[in-house]
Write an enzyme that holds these catalytic residues in place. Sequence first.
Site, PDB file in Angstrom:
ATOM      1  N   LYS A 169      12.143 -36.954 -59.557  1.00 30.93           N
ATOM      2  CA  LYS A 169      13.166 -37.751 -60.424  1.00 30.93           C
ATOM      3  C   LYS A 169      14.330 -38.465 -60.546  1.00 30.93           C
ATOM      4  O   LYS A 169      14.361 -38.552 -59.156  1.00 30.93           O
ATOM      5  CB  LYS A 169      13.186 -36.280 -61.634  1.00 30.93           C
TER       6      LYS A 169
HETATM    7  C1  PLP Z   1       8.404 -33.865 -64.510  1.00 27.04           C
HETATM    8  C2  PLP Z   1       7.586 -33.179 -65.779  1.00 27.04           C
HETATM    9  C3  PLP Z   1       7.836 -31.756 -66.722  1.00 27.04           C
HETATM   10  C4  PLP Z   1       8.036 -31.401 -65.539  1.00 27.04           C
HETATM   11  O1  PLP Z   1       8.920 -30.870 -64.561  1.00 27.04           O
HETATM   12  P1  PLP Z   1       9.644 -29.490 -64.097  1.00 27.04           P
HETATM   13  O2  PLP Z   1      11.238 -29.520 -63.310  1.00 27.04           O
HETATM   14  O3  PLP Z   1       8.592 -30.135 -62.823  1.00 27.04           O
HETATM   15  O4  PLP Z   1       9.137 -28.674 -64.647  1.00 27.04           O
HETATM   16  C5  PLP Z   1       7.981 -32.282 -68.015  1.00 27.04           C
HETATM   17  N1  PLP Z   1       7.886 -32.917 -68.472  1.00 27.04           N
HETATM   18  C6  PLP Z   1       7.322 -34.749 -68.441  1.00 27.04           C
HETATM   19  C7  PLP Z   1       7.654 -36.112 -68.917  1.00 27.04           C
HETATM   20  C8  PLP Z   1       8.115 -34.979 -66.568  1.00 27.04           C
HETATM   21  O5  PLP Z   1       7.706 -35.661 -66.022  1.00 27.04           O
END
Ligand code: PLP
Length: 409
Positions: free
Chosen positions: A205
């Site tokens: 991210k």
């Molecule tokens: C990465 C992601 C998640 C989940 O995030 P985590 O921190 O890995 O649980 C949820 N929604 C979207 C759109 C994502 O890209």
Amino acid sequence: MVRTNASNRPHQCDKKMDKAKPVWRIPLADIDLGPEEEAAVLDVLRRRWLSMGEVTAAFEADFATLTGARHTLAVTNCTAALHLAGLALGWGPGDEVIVPSLTFVATANAVRYTGATPVFADVTGVDDFGLSAEDVAERITPHTRAIVVVHYAGYAADMPAIMALAERHGLDVVEDVAHAPGATLDGRALGTWGRIGCFSFFANKNMTTGEGGMLATDDDELAERLRLLRSHGMTSLTWDRHQGHAWSYDVVAPGYNYRIDEIRAAIGRVQLAKLEGANSRRRTLDALYRELLPAAVPAIGVPYLAARGVPSCHLRPVLLPKEADRVAFMAAMKAGGIQTSIHYPPVHRFSYYRQDEDGPSLPVTEAIGAREVTLPLYPAMTLADVESVVSAAVDALAIALHSNERPSG
Ligand SMILES: *Cc1c(COP(=O)(O)O)cnc(C)c1O
């Protein structure tokens, strides 16, 4: 096996460890971890308090400054944040929650955890992959409780329209802000438009703590419920007792252990300090993609040429022409050392989500799901890297169109 994008760059490895040879000349994503993160982690280790405490509180305060939210609560990941949001808003069996299908599966799974039913709605169009307020309106029933909005690729969904619709029907709005920390619309942080915002700090991210997440809300009561549910439903933390602020505790709900820890919070503080610069670099690189792609490969669709607000440019999605073979396109890019991906295989098409109904009609989501390819985008890319991806895409598309002309089998 192909290594994940977050681990194939040599500078992330311990100098004493064998460095894996980079698999990709240009990976899909890359993280920026340096001496500041290392120092922050060491500092926590040397202070010998690892579970949620002062560093987490400081990380939450920093995040409140970024978003302008009244309350921010760090959690173990964004999936846990989404689960807690649903619980705090009282979702349960018999309730319906409208979600996009063009998202990571966690958005829908988290609704299921509460016992509520995710109802999939379509996205706006080939230029805007955000939830369509019009389509959401058609899926509202007397059982609908809430709408979960995803700010796809870091671009704001049409929040004014969605908030107005939610208000008309008395629905709560939760924002999945996994792609969009630091992004704004009309000067207001994404994640603070709805009742609760859920952020992710997963390794690919815009900012990372390895695994991690954050809740943001302006509502005092919701914040209190989220705080209790994050930590076993207990009325005091180990940290409070260590500080002598509390002797004991009560348990007022069957809560969870969705806490972050000081090590990750320390990494998060450093990453957060870099976020604005990193997002700005992403916008510069993305602007070059948006300039070069339409000229070099007019057959490839480039969504978000005109974006709402200030995006965080988490991903650079493109749409191949219908007649192109996507697998051949991605293979040709791979042959040139360029990693690509698909965001997303629509959730309503997965086996688990297909079992109980004939399936909703989501023509825009289906079209995007079938044609989307995500190109590399991360702050350490150079402008020359972007040019090199674009010229590889020109050649890859020629192969992908040609390979579809041949009779298969
Ligand atoms: C990465 C992601 C998640 C989940 O995030 P985590 O921190 O890995 O649980 C949820 N929604 C979207 C759109 C994502 O890209």
